[in-house]
Design a protein around this motif. Structure first.
Motif, PDB file in Angstrom:
ATOM      1  N   GLY A 102      43.753  44.665  51.905  1.00  0.00           N
ATOM      2  CA  GLY A 102      43.289  44.413  50.670  1.00  0.00           C
ATOM      3  C   GLY A 102      42.889  44.893  49.629  1.00  0.00           C
ATOM      4  N   ALA A 103      43.681  46.610  50.201  1.00  0.00           N
ATOM      5  CA  ALA A 103      43.522  47.727  49.211  1.00  0.00           C
ATOM      6  C   ALA A 103      44.182  47.685  48.527  1.00  0.00           C
ATOM      7  N   TYR A 106      43.940  44.975  45.731  1.00  0.00           N
ATOM      8  CA  TYR A 106      42.932  44.532  44.534  1.00  0.00           C
ATOM      9  C   TYR A 106      43.059  46.297  43.435  1.00  0.00           C
ATOM     10  N   ARG A 108      46.046  46.629  42.108  1.00  0.00           N
ATOM     11  CA  ARG A 108      46.584  46.553  41.116  1.00  0.00           C
ATOM     12  C   ARG A 108      45.557  45.819  39.507  1.00  0.00           C
ATOM     13  N   ARG A 109      44.549  45.992  39.345  1.00  0.00           N
ATOM     14  CA  ARG A 109      43.479  46.742  38.502  1.00  0.00           C
ATOM     15  C   ARG A 109      43.866  47.506  38.095  1.00  0.00           C
ATOM     16  N   ARG A 182      37.532  37.896  38.329  1.00  0.00           N
ATOM     17  CA  ARG A 182      39.128  38.864  37.797  1.00  0.00           C
ATOM     18  C   ARG A 182      39.654  38.561  39.235  1.00  0.00           C
ATOM     19  N   THR A 184      42.463  39.927  40.494  1.00  0.00           N
ATOM     20  CA  THR A 184      42.749  41.040  41.270  1.00  0.00           C
ATOM     21  C   THR A 184      42.179  40.571  42.572  1.00  0.00           C
ATOM     22  N   THR A 185      40.647  40.824  41.760  1.00  0.00           N
ATOM     23  CA  THR A 185      39.685  40.547  43.156  1.00  0.00           C
ATOM     24  C   THR A 185      40.032  39.526  44.418  1.00  0.00           C
ATOM     25  N   ARG A 186      40.224  38.457  43.642  1.00  0.00           N
ATOM     26  CA  ARG A 186      40.259  37.225  44.175  1.00  0.00           C
ATOM     27  C   ARG A 186      41.550  37.064  44.933  1.00  0.00           C
ATOM     28  N   GLN A 187      42.360  37.780  44.063  1.00  0.00           N
ATOM     29  CA  GLN A 187      43.974  38.057  44.931  1.00  0.00           C
ATOM     30  C   GLN A 187      43.491  38.774  45.935  1.00  0.00           C
ATOM     31  N   ALA A 188      42.652  40.101  46.297  1.00  0.00           N
ATOM     32  CA  ALA A 188      43.149  40.679  46.948  1.00  0.00           C
ATOM     33  C   ALA A 188      42.072  40.402  48.013  1.00  0.00           C
ATOM     34  N   THR A 192      44.296  38.954  52.182  1.00  0.00           N
ATOM     35  CA  THR A 192      43.184  39.526  53.209  1.00  0.00           C
ATOM     36  C   THR A 192      43.236  38.558  54.816  1.00  0.00           C
TER      37      THR A 192
END
Length: 503
Positions: A102-103, A106, A108-109, A182, A184-188, A192
């Protein structure tokens, strides 16, 4: 597929130099690890660290690349310590692995540097599972990582720093937003969730090689933004793995871990990974799969049943990624594609303005850098539209429209390159007609993107009549650009119930 890899353009032989330098840097790192007295596990860890240092660091400037490379051990060594320390605590190990996933996504932002550090952190934890690293082996593995990153840096920034002679390639940032809007948040969250599925199911299939499934999920998410991109990448990963396993049965298994031929094939695989990465994910995965098989051969555990297990775990990882992007905070292909098209069209206008300023005599105008940015943005558009133009896509109408959009964007880019070439001619000059044409280009771009791609705004765009071009090259290129922008209104004019790409 062969044609796409070996006939694809390679301006300045950049991919060839990229791959050749990788073989040199990684090979030197492995040799130095051996000379330092490291075991095979240490050499494998060092080789992977050097590969990642040369492959994942993509900052726009050499200085930025050097800073990111220097930060890799600062991220990787603590992760390696955590992975080794939790070796005998499965629950804590698994939760930590998911946190790293997850980190890493994330991060990537923060652009290319965050992406590089996130990949390095994940792969450091992954290699600890691959080698069954325990705390007593940490000093050797740490030393191998540091030595190999330093070696890769010496090759990249000292022995063979061809980037100093090239303009820095701009790297487009992902679409923005805040909170769960965002990408990148959704992808994190998606990564996960997908990795959690892969971890649980992968362990049910194999208590020893479960991490393959998590790795498959992770790498399917790398360099993708939308749901459609991720689905296409998952398909290509499985295809590359299947072909790679077939080659492994023909090449890796019969070698029985023989050192010299395995080393030669490993070098070929490294070259293939770096040479094909920019043009074919399927070919890259083929090379990655064969490389892993050769490493298992050197470790003395390669057999046909292991290859079958790898295929099963890859399928589990791909399924985890698919389920995550379909049901966990999905990012629609349509929204992402629109964002990249908007940015590409804005860049078209910026290119035109810079070229016009150069023709008007401005010494500070730099249309060449804008063209490089446009090429990067068009690459992102192609990646985003890839799900729609894929041969297996049954939506023929949207496929035709997407292909038309790509063709017209390519036409516009070709006219931009021609205009910039004319602007570079010291004999070229500016006149009122050129300024008027630039204003029309600006108006066309605003009509396409200024109102959010609404049909009402596009109704005012008209295709200019053909105009003789022989005597006025700059005006001819601008006129061709006007036509491409005007014709874009048709494929982009779609009712909300039928977007360019599936929602």
């Amino acid at each position: 597929m062969l044609k796409r890899v070996f006939v694809a353009p390679d301006p300045g032989r950049t991919r060839l130099r990229f791959a050749t330098r990788a073989v040199l840097g990684i090979g030197l790192a492995v040799v130095l690890c051996g000379l330092a007295g490291h075991s095979l596990a240490g050499a494998v860890t060092g080789g992977l660290a050097a590969l990642l240092a040369l492959f994942t660091v993509t900052d726009a400037t050499v200085r930025g690349q050097a800073v990111t490379t220097a930060l890799l051990p600062a991220v990787g060594l603590p992760v390696l310590a955590a992975a080794a320390g939790l070796h005998d605590q499965p629950v804590a190990r698994d939760l930590t692995f998911l946190a790293v996933v997850g980190a890493g996504v994330y991060a990537r932002r923060w652009g290319p540097r965050g992406h590089s550090l996130g990949v390095f952190a994940f792969m450091t934890f992954f290699v600890a599972q691959f080698l069954h690293a325990t705390p007593d082996r940490l000093p050797e593995l740490w030393a191998a990582v540091v030595l190999s990153v330093l070696t890769a840096a010496a090759v990249r920034f000292g022995l063979w720093c061809y980037e100093r002679r090239l303009p820095p390639p701009p790297v487009p940032a992902p679409p923005g937003g805040t909170g769960l809007a965002r990408v990148t948040t959704r992808q994190a969250v998606q990564a996960t969730a997908g990795a959690g599925f892969a971890l649980v199911v992968g362990q049910l299939v194999s208590g020893q090689r479960w991490y393959w499934a998590v790795g498959a999920t992770w790498w399917i998410f790398v360099n993708t933004t939308s749901r459609g991109e991720t689905l296409v990448r998952g398909f290509r990963r499985i295809l590359g793995t299947v072909i790679g396993i077939g080659l492994g049965l023909l090449l890796a298994v019969p070698l029985h871990g023989a050192a010299l031929p395995s080393a030669v094939l490993l070098a070929a695989c490294v070259f293939g990974i770096f040479y094909t990465a920019a043009v074919s994910y399927t070919w890259m995965m083929l090379c990655v799969t064969l490389l892993a098989e050769l490493l298992y051969g050197l470790l003395g555990v390669l057999e046909p049943s292991l290859l079958a297990l790898r295929l099963a775990e890859t399928g589990i990882g791909a399924l985890g990624a698919v389920l995550a992007v379909l049901f966990v905070l999905p990012v629609t292909t349509h929204a992402v594609t629109d964002a990249w098209i908007h940015r590409a069209l804005r860049c078209v206008h910026a290119c035109t303005a810079e070229a016009a300023a150069r023709l008007a005599g401005s010494a500070t105008a730099d249309p060449a850098s804008r063209v490089a940015e446009l090429e990067q943005l068009l690459g992102r558009v192609r990646l985003s539209v890839a799900p729609l133009v894929h041969p297996l896509n049954p939506m023929l109408g949207r496929k035709r429209r997407a292909r038309r959009v790509l063709a017209l964007l390519d036409d516009g880019a070709r006219e931009i390159r021609g205009l910039v070439a004319v602007a570079a001619d010291p004999e070229a000059s500016h006149d009122a007609r050129l300024a008027a044409a630039c204003w029309r280009v600006e108006a066309a771009v605003e009509a396409l993107v200024g109102d959010g791609l609404s049909a009402a705004g596009r109704e005012h765009i008209t295709v200019p009549a053909p105009r003789p071009a022989a005597a006025e090259p700059a005006l001819a290129h601008l006129h061709g650009l006007e036509r491409a922008l005007a014709e874009l209104a048709t494929p982009l004019r779609a009712p909300s119930r039928s977007p360019l790409v599936g929602a």
